[in-house]
Write a protein that holds these residues in place. Structure first.
Motif, short mmCIF file in Angstrom:
data_model
loop_
_atom_site.label_atom_id
_atom_site.label_comp_id
_atom_site.label_asym_id
_atom_site.label_seq_id
_atom_site.Cartn_x
_atom_site.Cartn_y
_atom_site.Cartn_z
N ASN A 54 0.87 -1.16 0.00
CA ASN A 54 0.00 0.00 0.00
C ASN A 54 0.91 1.23 0.00
OD1 ASN A 54 1.05 -0.15 2.55
ND2 ASN A 54 -0.88 0.24 3.60
N ALA A 55 0.38 2.42 0.21
CA ALA A 55 1.23 3.62 0.21
C ALA A 55 0.64 4.64 1.17
CB ALA A 55 1.33 4.20 -1.19
N VAL A 56 1.21 4.72 2.37
CA VAL A 56 0.75 5.69 3.36
C VAL A 56 1.90 6.62 3.72
CG1 VAL A 56 -1.03 4.19 4.33
CG2 VAL A 56 1.29 4.10 5.26
N LEU A 57 1.55 7.82 4.11
CA LEU A 57 2.56 8.79 4.51
C LEU A 57 3.38 8.23 5.67
CD1 LEU A 57 3.68 11.69 4.15
CD2 LEU A 57 2.00 12.42 5.86
N HIS A 59 -4.98 14.32 -3.46
CA HIS A 59 -5.16 12.86 -3.37
C HIS A 59 -5.78 12.46 -2.04
CE1 HIS A 59 -2.94 12.24 -7.09
NE2 HIS A 59 -1.94 12.97 -6.62
N ALA A 60 -6.69 13.28 -1.51
CA ALA A 60 -7.26 13.02 -0.19
C ALA A 60 -8.00 11.70 -0.12
CB ALA A 60 -8.19 14.17 0.21
N LEU A 61 -8.79 11.38 -1.16
CA LEU A 61 -9.56 10.14 -1.14
C LEU A 61 -8.65 8.92 -1.17
CD1 LEU A 61 -12.57 11.02 -3.49
CD2 LEU A 61 -12.57 10.81 -0.99
N GLU A 118 -5.80 4.38 1.63
CA GLU A 118 -4.55 3.72 1.98
C GLU A 118 -4.38 3.61 3.49
OE1 GLU A 118 -2.41 2.23 -0.09
OE2 GLU A 118 -3.67 2.72 -1.80
N VAL A 119 -4.78 4.65 4.23
CA VAL A 119 -4.70 4.60 5.68
C VAL A 119 -5.62 3.51 6.22
CG1 VAL A 119 -5.24 5.86 7.81
CG2 VAL A 119 -3.96 6.99 5.98
N ARG A 120 -6.83 3.42 5.64
CA ARG A 120 -7.77 2.37 6.06
C ARG A 120 -7.17 0.99 5.80
NH1 ARG A 120 -11.72 3.68 2.98
NH2 ARG A 120 -11.46 2.06 1.40
N ASN A 121 -6.53 0.83 4.65
CA ASN A 121 -5.91 -0.46 4.34
C ASN A 121 -4.77 -0.78 5.30
OD1 ASN A 121 -7.64 -0.74 2.19
ND2 ASN A 121 -6.14 -0.15 0.63
N SER A 122 -4.07 0.25 5.76
CA SER A 122 -2.98 0.06 6.70
C SER A 122 -3.49 -0.35 8.08
CB SER A 122 -2.16 1.35 6.81
OG SER A 122 -1.17 1.23 7.80
N LEU A 123 -4.60 0.24 8.50
CA LEU A 123 -5.09 0.00 9.85
C LEU A 123 -5.92 -1.28 9.96
CD1 LEU A 123 -6.15 3.63 10.84
CD2 LEU A 123 -4.11 2.38 11.59
N PHE A 124 -6.58 -1.65 8.84
CA PHE A 124 -7.51 -2.77 8.89
C PHE A 124 -7.12 -3.83 7.86
CE2 PHE A 124 -9.88 1.04 10.18
CZ PHE A 124 -10.19 0.69 11.50
N LYS A 125 -6.74 -4.99 8.35
CA LYS A 125 -6.30 -6.07 7.47
C LYS A 125 -7.40 -6.47 6.49
CE LYS A 125 -3.91 -10.53 7.90
NZ LYS A 125 -3.47 -11.56 8.88
N GLY A 126 -8.66 -6.43 6.94
CA GLY A 126 -9.76 -6.80 6.06
C GLY A 126 -9.90 -5.88 4.87
N SER A 127 -9.62 -4.59 5.08
CA SER A 127 -9.67 -3.63 3.99
C SER A 127 -8.54 -3.89 2.99
CB SER A 127 -9.57 -2.21 4.54
OG SER A 127 -9.66 -1.26 3.51
N TYR A 128 -7.37 -4.21 3.51
CA TYR A 128 -6.22 -4.56 2.65
C TYR A 128 -6.55 -5.82 1.85
CZ TYR A 128 -1.16 -4.76 1.63
OH TYR A 128 0.07 -4.76 1.02
#
Length: 400
Positions: free
Chosen positions: A270-273, A306-308, A313-323
């Motif tokens: 993924n790609a998070v700050l 690129h806010a959306l 990407e933050v959601r994917n980082s925090l939640f394995k199910g989203s990833y």
């Protein structure tokens, strides 16, 4: 004070390739390579998916396109010559919607422009080749390979040393002073004077340029790429590299499945700050790094644009199910239990003050210094031709 004809700042694969190419072109020259970390290739070189890229994504005529195609060939030749394991499983770009099929048409055209071998696959042909992958169709690029870039970097270091170069680790550069006839460098390991400097400092490239007195409108923003590894029970889940079709409006490629030369399969990134340029454990924070980029206007312009994507990407980082949901778009049989922790990577993304993400290579030069301000993917693939390009510039500077 130690003296040398050339000094390379940075012991990643680009810096090592530059040193290697310089000593090939100027045998007998004195060269020292300074690496801040205690080991070589410890950052971007050693924290990636190990792909030898074909160059299909890159704009015709760009340095990325030119260096990637040449680099893929040279990397494979280098590995054959020195007994470094690599493989060519090929890459499947998988379309999962009608819109992605249209984008695949454009990529097929670009493959032709770049002179790449390719094969267009129908839904049935894709399922026959990769039973665990779902998609409406795919584009197959057989030349895409895999390698351990850290192994390549270590071999380059051996060759540099064998050619008379010195490789000094734990040598963080603290001062850079350019004069008419030399450049003086101060490090935590001692002082050096050289005729030409090539700085390939990756995640610290903007700071090294500033240390040398350069004024740029570019800053490195770290983007953290988080990976998983498939459970050993899924070791043969795919035979090829499986990539989504990229959205041209977004700056990153998206989550993909990558077989490795070690026999495992990685999933990501993924790609998070990133909150630290060199902090790989999750939630690593370097206050100095964060304080630097929150004062940089380019960051906030990128965030607005690129806010959306950033929120996703933050959601994917925090939640394995989203990833996992991202993975299941083209690998629907995967489950959360299949995704095991794997080392993260941090991408050195150069951003202009106006919020532009720089996607091509960027150099800044003086009479006696060359600074690589941006060396984006496929820098590892393209390291040997990039190194040759930089070596030619340094050699011209020394003889001018």
């Amino acid at each position: 004070m130690d003296q040398a004809d050339y000094c390379i700042i940075g012991g990643g694969i680009v810096g090592l390739a530059t040193a290697y190419q310089l000593l090939r072109k100027d045998p007998g020259a004195s060269l020292v390579l300074l690496e801040a970390a205690d080991t070589l290739g410890s950052h971007q070189t050693g924290h990636n998916s190990g792909v030898i890229h074909s160059g299909i994504y890159y704009a015709p005529g760009s340095l990325k396109a030119r260096f990637s195609k040449a680099g893929a060939q040279q990397t494979k030749e280098f590995c054959r010559e020195h007994g470094i394991p690599f493989a060519e499983p090929g890459k499947l770009l998988v379309a999962t919607s009608r819109l992605e099929l249209e984008r695949l048409d454009h990529l097929e055209e670009r493959a032709g422009i770049h002179g790449l071998e390719y094969e267009r696959l129908s839904h049935a042909e894709l399922r026959s080749r990769e039973p665990n992958v779902a998609g409406l169709g795919a584009l197959f690029i057989p030349s895409t390979g895999i390698v351990d870039y850290r192994a390549v970097a270590h071999k380059l270091a051996e060759l540099v040393t064998a050619s008379g170069g010195r490789v000094v680790t734990g040598a963080r550069v603290t001062t850079i002073n350019e004069h008419a006839d030399k450049v003086d460098l101060g490090t935590v390991r001692g002082k050096y004077a050289c005729r030409q400097v090539v700085a390939c400092a990756g995640l610290q490239s903007d700071r090294i340029a500033e240390l040398a007195g350069m004024h740029t409108n570019v800053q490195i923003i770290p983007f953290r790429g988080e990976y998983f590894e498939l459970h050993s029970a899924k070791s043969g889940y795919v035979r090829h590299l499986i990539y989504p079709v990229p959205d041209p409006a977004l700056p990153f490629l998206g989550v993909h499945l990558s077989p490795t030369v070690a026999g495992t399969i990685t999933v990501g990134p993924n790609a998070v700050l990133g909150l630290a340029r060199e902090g790989y454990p999750k939630f690593s924070i370097d206050v100095r790094d964060v304080a630097r980029y929150v004062r940089f206007p380019g960051l906030w312009r990128v965030a607005r644009k690129h806010a959306l994507m950033a929120a996703k990407e933050v959601r994917n980082s925090l939640f394995k199910g989203s990833y996992l949901k991202e993975c299941r778009k083209y690998a629907p049989g995967l489950t959360a239990a299949d995704l095991l922790p794997y080392q993260a990577g941090i991408r050195a993304q150069a951003v202009h003050r106006d919020g532009t993400l720089l996607h091509d290579f960027l150099l800044s030069e003086t009479d006696r210094m060359i600074h690589v301000l941006n060396a984006p993917s496929p820098a590892a693939t393209a390291a040997l031709p990039i190194g040759e390009h930089l070596a030619n510039k340094a050699l011209a500077g020394r003889t001018a």
